[in-house]
Motif scaffolding. Structure first.
Motif, PDB file in Angstrom:
ATOM      1  N   THR A 195      -0.700  -4.541   9.370  1.00 44.19           N
ATOM      2  CA  THR A 195       0.042  -3.390   8.845  1.00 44.19           C
ATOM      3  C   THR A 195       0.370  -3.606   7.376  1.00 44.19           C
ATOM      4  O   THR A 195       0.306  -2.679   6.570  1.00 44.19           O
ATOM      5  CB  THR A 195       1.336  -3.178   9.642  1.00 44.19           C
ATOM      6  OG1 THR A 195       1.018  -3.231  11.022  1.00 44.19           O
ATOM      7  CG2 THR A 195       1.975  -1.851   9.322  1.00 44.19           C
ATOM      8  N   LYS A 199      -0.720  -0.953   4.703  1.00 45.52           N
ATOM      9  CA  LYS A 199       0.303  -0.106   4.072  1.00 45.52           C
ATOM     10  C   LYS A 199       0.671  -0.554   2.662  1.00 45.52           C
ATOM     11  O   LYS A 199       1.194   0.237   1.891  1.00 45.52           O
ATOM     12  CB  LYS A 199       1.574  -0.132   4.945  1.00 45.52           C
ATOM     13  CG  LYS A 199       1.384   0.511   6.281  1.00 45.52           C
ATOM     14  CD  LYS A 199       2.433   1.562   6.477  1.00 45.52           C
ATOM     15  CE  LYS A 199       2.067   2.436   7.647  1.00 45.52           C
ATOM     16  NZ  LYS A 199       2.860   3.657   7.672  1.00 45.52           N
ATOM     17  N   VAL A 200       0.473  -1.827   2.360  1.00 46.29           N
ATOM     18  CA  VAL A 200       0.926  -2.316   1.058  1.00 46.29           C
ATOM     19  C   VAL A 200      -0.232  -2.849   0.206  1.00 46.29           C
ATOM     20  O   VAL A 200      -0.506  -2.333  -0.873  1.00 46.29           O
ATOM     21  CB  VAL A 200       2.026  -3.392   1.218  1.00 46.29           C
ATOM     22  CG1 VAL A 200       2.412  -3.975  -0.132  1.00 46.29           C
ATOM     23  CG2 VAL A 200       3.249  -2.790   1.893  1.00 46.29           C
ATOM     24  N   PRO A 203      -3.407  -0.108  -0.345  1.00 43.61           N
ATOM     25  CA  PRO A 203      -3.106   0.997  -1.266  1.00 43.61           C
ATOM     26  C   PRO A 203      -2.962   0.528  -2.717  1.00 43.61           C
ATOM     27  O   PRO A 203      -3.348   1.250  -3.631  1.00 43.61           O
ATOM     28  CB  PRO A 203      -1.769   1.548  -0.761  1.00 43.61           C
ATOM     29  CG  PRO A 203      -1.685   1.121   0.648  1.00 43.61           C
ATOM     30  CD  PRO A 203      -2.443  -0.161   0.760  1.00 43.61           C
ATOM     31  N   LEU A 204      -2.445  -0.671  -2.903  1.00 43.49           N
ATOM     32  CA  LEU A 204      -2.217  -1.146  -4.268  1.00 43.49           C
ATOM     33  C   LEU A 204      -3.500  -1.616  -4.944  1.00 43.49           C
ATOM     34  O   LEU A 204      -3.647  -1.503  -6.151  1.00 43.49           O
ATOM     35  CB  LEU A 204      -1.173  -2.269  -4.272  1.00 43.49           C
ATOM     36  CG  LEU A 204       0.253  -1.800  -3.995  1.00 43.49           C
ATOM     37  CD1 LEU A 204       1.197  -2.976  -3.845  1.00 43.49           C
ATOM     38  CD2 LEU A 204       0.739  -0.873  -5.101  1.00 43.49           C
ATOM     39  N   GLU A 279      -3.130   5.150 -11.646  1.00 40.82           N
ATOM     40  CA  GLU A 279      -2.156   4.095 -11.262  1.00 40.82           C
ATOM     41  C   GLU A 279      -2.107   3.984  -9.748  1.00 40.82           C
ATOM     42  O   GLU A 279      -1.948   4.911  -9.039  1.00 40.82           O
ATOM     43  CB  GLU A 279      -0.772   4.447 -11.801  1.00 40.82           C
ATOM     44  CG  GLU A 279       0.274   3.380 -11.553  1.00 40.82           C
ATOM     45  CD  GLU A 279      -0.190   1.977 -11.868  1.00 40.82           C
ATOM     46  OE1 GLU A 279      -0.097   1.125 -10.966  1.00 40.82           O
ATOM     47  OE2 GLU A 279      -0.666   1.724 -12.975  1.00 40.82           O
TER      48      GLU A 279
ATOM     49  N   HIS B  96       3.986   2.004  -4.864  1.00 43.82           N
ATOM     50  CA  HIS B  96       3.228   3.211  -4.518  1.00 43.82           C
ATOM     51  C   HIS B  96       3.991   4.126  -3.569  1.00 43.82           C
ATOM     52  O   HIS B  96       3.484   5.150  -3.148  1.00 43.82           O
ATOM     53  CB  HIS B  96       1.879   2.823  -3.913  1.00 43.82           C
ATOM     54  CG  HIS B  96       2.002   1.966  -2.682  1.00 43.82           C
ATOM     55  ND1 HIS B  96       2.583   0.724  -2.708  1.00 43.82           N
ATOM     56  CD2 HIS B  96       1.636   2.184  -1.403  1.00 43.82           C
ATOM     57  CE1 HIS B  96       2.547   0.203  -1.485  1.00 43.82           C
ATOM     58  NE2 HIS B  96       1.997   1.060  -0.681  1.00 43.82           N
ATOM     59  N   MET B  97       5.216   3.701  -3.216  1.00 44.04           N
ATOM     60  CA  MET B  97       5.997   4.540  -2.311  1.00 44.04           C
ATOM     61  C   MET B  97       7.233   5.062  -3.040  1.00 44.04           C
ATOM     62  O   MET B  97       7.701   4.462  -4.001  1.00 44.04           O
ATOM     63  CB  MET B  97       6.474   3.709  -1.114  1.00 44.04           C
ATOM     64  CG  MET B  97       5.371   3.172  -0.240  1.00 44.04           C
ATOM     65  SD  MET B  97       6.091   2.313   1.166  1.00 44.04           S
ATOM     66  CE  MET B  97       4.670   1.402   1.731  1.00 44.04           C
ATOM     67  N   PHE B 105      10.880   2.045   5.312  1.00 46.20           N
ATOM     68  CA  PHE B 105       9.770   1.185   5.765  1.00 46.20           C
ATOM     69  C   PHE B 105      10.126   0.333   6.994  1.00 46.20           C
ATOM     70  O   PHE B 105       9.422   0.346   7.990  1.00 46.20           O
ATOM     71  CB  PHE B 105       9.310   0.287   4.609  1.00 46.20           C
ATOM     72  CG  PHE B 105       8.009  -0.408   4.860  1.00 46.20           C
ATOM     73  CD1 PHE B 105       6.810   0.213   4.562  1.00 46.20           C
ATOM     74  CD2 PHE B 105       7.978  -1.693   5.399  1.00 46.20           C
ATOM     75  CE1 PHE B 105       5.600  -0.432   4.783  1.00 46.20           C
ATOM     76  CE2 PHE B 105       6.768  -2.342   5.634  1.00 46.20           C
ATOM     77  CZ  PHE B 105       5.580  -1.703   5.334  1.00 46.20           C
TER      78      PHE B 105
END
Lengths: 279, 365
Positions: A195, A199-200, A203-204, A279, B96-97, B105
């Motif tokens: 996850t 989720k982190v 995406p980055l 970005e 990004h959030m 979260f």
């Protein structure tokens, strides 16, 4: 705009550089509308058949060999991009995250193929495949129709191989300065490894991964040398096909094909740029 | 059995160093932190305080020993299965959030239903006084605001223990002072155990119920602010917390609870002995500057003669440097009760320095 006067020579030099870069491409595109069958003199815009000025483009789409070569090229490019992006990204993450024995050697040797002359790589891959296939075919005593031969498979494998370092390079650039604390924060908040990646991390680094994929795709699309050494019957790609045509006569069909090709690459590079700057 | 929110039992952490050698970051640390306590791990950089915190969070696993959370041994439990949350020094907000997504979260990971998530995120933002910031991105917030969002993102999960890794380190002095008091207040409101890592002794003294002073991977002393300041158990703690004087000497005479220590140059004084000492033992005596007084004509048990080498007037206090017969320089701080206080002694004048036996403490290590 700046108010200081720039030397006109500077502008002229810049224009000349652009001219040398783009003149061949412009000539190529113009000649794809040539009325003459040869690429020597421009005899006006062709206007034949139902397609009019796009006569050579229509001829192209009626040419079965071209269509097959296009299909091969796309299959090779898409498959090799898919795998090299995954492997290259994983390599970049591993190099970023872990300290292990031989890390420096692993990193240096990964980038080595980038600077190796392609012809050396091509011959190397050819020798490797022929030796391996010869040995396997003999060892398993395969019947002639079951034997491993050069073809789409070998081209895809070699394209994956030469694309990986480029993907890794681009993804690593994106990973530079990546704060590992972000992943720790996600895990701290209850996200497991998968996850956290979804989720982190992903995406980055997504802009880097996509840029890497686009690069791998364009590299595969126009690769000639390595493909030349690893291809086999039924696995002709567009660059190989065009090279074959050149040995006979260069009709504006080749120009039409090249024009479409340039447009495709332009779009892909544009998308890649857009992802990288976002970005 | 009394249950502690966090217990470290004989915890060691060794890392492979860059040259292949073994680096011991944490040495045999045992700590018991009670429920609802505001506990500080204080020490200079590289003392093992952050590594200790990371072992509680689960980012590092102890090489030896065990970490317990409310009596449960953590073993190799990964961070995402531990009932603790961390506030990072760099805040580690997901860029990004949005702020709302950041704070939500943890709850989403726990599959809390959407309305409940929204309600609790709203509450958490209200708690840190940043309601209405849900749709902004972390970049659009100031450092202090980001810090509060990091706090909200952790506290919204109602962890058993909140771990804070130098959370105020990146803020400017004024904001840091404000946040210190705010954090303390917040901790009292939510009643959650806070474990706080800092290298700033003043910050630790201001905020914590108890402090563990760490150095070289060892927890040297654990106690409340007063205890650590007034009763340091070793030279490092005495030196690290506040300002102090050290006089090296040898134990001469002994009396119950006190000893005469003879220092170089015939300097001799009586000092309190928290630990048993034997005559002839080499020891260090620590005396806080504010517990000594310049008295040109006093008589007392502890009276050290010397010469004033410097006088620094800073308004509330005057600081004197006094060089003793053995060449030792001690600092004395006199509070300026009246306008004339600063005239106690001038540079070059001979003076006597007086202090109570209890103010001097014999340290054996």
């Amino acid at each position: 705009m700046s108010s200081t006067k720039r030397s006109p020579w500077l502008t002229l030099t810049a224009l000349l550089v652009y001219f040398f870069l783009y003149a061949p491409i412009i000539v190529l595109i113009v000649f794809s509308f040539n009325a003459s069958r040869t690429n020597v003199v421009f005899e006006g815009v062709v206007n034949q058949g139902p397609c009019g000025p796009f006569y050579w483009y229509c001829q192209l789409f009626r040419n079965r060999d071209v269509m097959e070569a296009t299909r091969n090229t796309l299959v090779i490019a898409l498959t090799s991009t898919f795998f090299s992006t995954i492997i290259g990204t994983m390599a970049a993450l591993a190099l970023q995250r872990f300290d292990f024995f031989g890390k420096n050697a692993a990193e240096t040797s990964l980038y080595f193929p980038i600077v190796t002359p392609e012809i050396v790589m091509g011959i190397g891959i050819l020798v490797l495949f022929s030796a391996a296939f010869g040995w396997i075919n003999a060892a398993l005593a395969l019947a002639p129709n079951q034997r491993l031969t050069m073809g789409l498979g070998t081209v895809i494998i070699s394209h994956i191989a030469f694309s990986i370092p480029f993907v890794t390079l681009v993804v690593r650039a994106r990973l530079h300065g990546f704060d590992n604390r972000l992943e720790e924060a996600a895990m701290d908040l209850g996200a497991n490894e998968l996850t956290t990646f979804r989720k982190v991390t992903l995406p980055l680094i997504a802009p880097g991964v996509l840029a890497g994929a686009m690069l791998a795709f364009t590299l595969s699309l126009d690769d000639f040398i390595i493909t030349f050494f690893t291809t086999g019957p039924g696995a002709t790609t567009l660059p190989i096909y065009v090279y074959g045509l050149l040995r006979r006569v260069v009709t504006p069909e080749v120009n039409a094909l090249s024009t479409i090709w340039i447009l495709v690459v332009l779009v892909v590079v544009g998308i890649s740029q857009w992802f990288q700057t976002r970005e | 059995m009394a249950e502690y929110a966090v217990e470290l039992r004989n915890v060691w952490k060794r890392f492979p160093g860059p040259g292949g050698e073994v680096v011991t970051a944490v040495r045999d640390v045992s700590l018991k932190i009670a429920d609802g306590e505001f506990f500080a791990l204080l020490g200079p950089s590289g003392c093992g305080k952050t590594t200790s915190l990371r072992m509680i969070a689960g980012f590092e696993l102890p090489t030896e020993g065990e970490v317990f959370l409310h009596g449960r041994p953590m073993g190799r439990t990964p961070p995402f299965q531990r009932p603790v949350n961390t506030v990072f020094q760099s805040y580690a907000l997901f860029p990004h959030m949005t702020i709302g997504e950041n704070v939500a979260f943890g709850l989403q990971m726990k599959k809390v239903d959407r309305q409940e998530v929204q309600r609790r995120v709203g509450e958490a933002l209200e708690m840190v006084r940043l309601s209405g910031y849900e749709r902004r991105k972390p970049k659009q917030l100031s450092g202090g605001q980001q810090q509060r969002i990091a706090l909200a993102r952790a506290l919204v999960n109602r962890p058993e223990v909140l771990l804070l890794d130098e959370p105020l380190g990146a803020l400017d002095l004024k904001l840091r002072k404000e946040m210190q008091l705010e954090l303390k207040k917040l901790q009292r409101e939510v009643g959650i155990t806070f474990i706080f890592v800092t290298h700033d002794q003043e910050e630790a003294l201001t905020m914590s119920d108890r402090i563990a002073v760490m150095e070289g991977g060892v927890a040297l002393q654990v106690g409340d602010a007063n205890d650590i300041y007034e009763h340091p158990n070793c030279r490092f703690v005495a030196d690290f917390i506040g300002e102090t004087n050290f006089l090296d000497g040898v134990v001469g005479a002994l009396e119950p609870g006190k000893a005469r220590v003879d220092a170089a140059g015939g300097v001799s004084l009586w000092a309190h002995t928290p630990q048993p000492v034997t005559p002839g033992q080499k020891v260090t005596v620590t005396i806080r500057p504010e517990k000594m007084h310049i008295r040109p004509t006093a008589t007392d048990v502890n009276l050290l003669s010397g010469r004033v080498t410097d006088v620094v007037y800073i308004g509330t206090d005057t600081h004197y440097g006094v060089t003793l017969a053995g060449g030792q320089t001690i600092r004395v701080r006199e509070q300026n009760y009246s306008a004339e206080s600063r005239l106690l002694a001038r540079e070059g004048e001979p003076v006597s320095v007086r202090f109570a036996i209890e103010a001097a403490r014999v340290l054996t290590e």
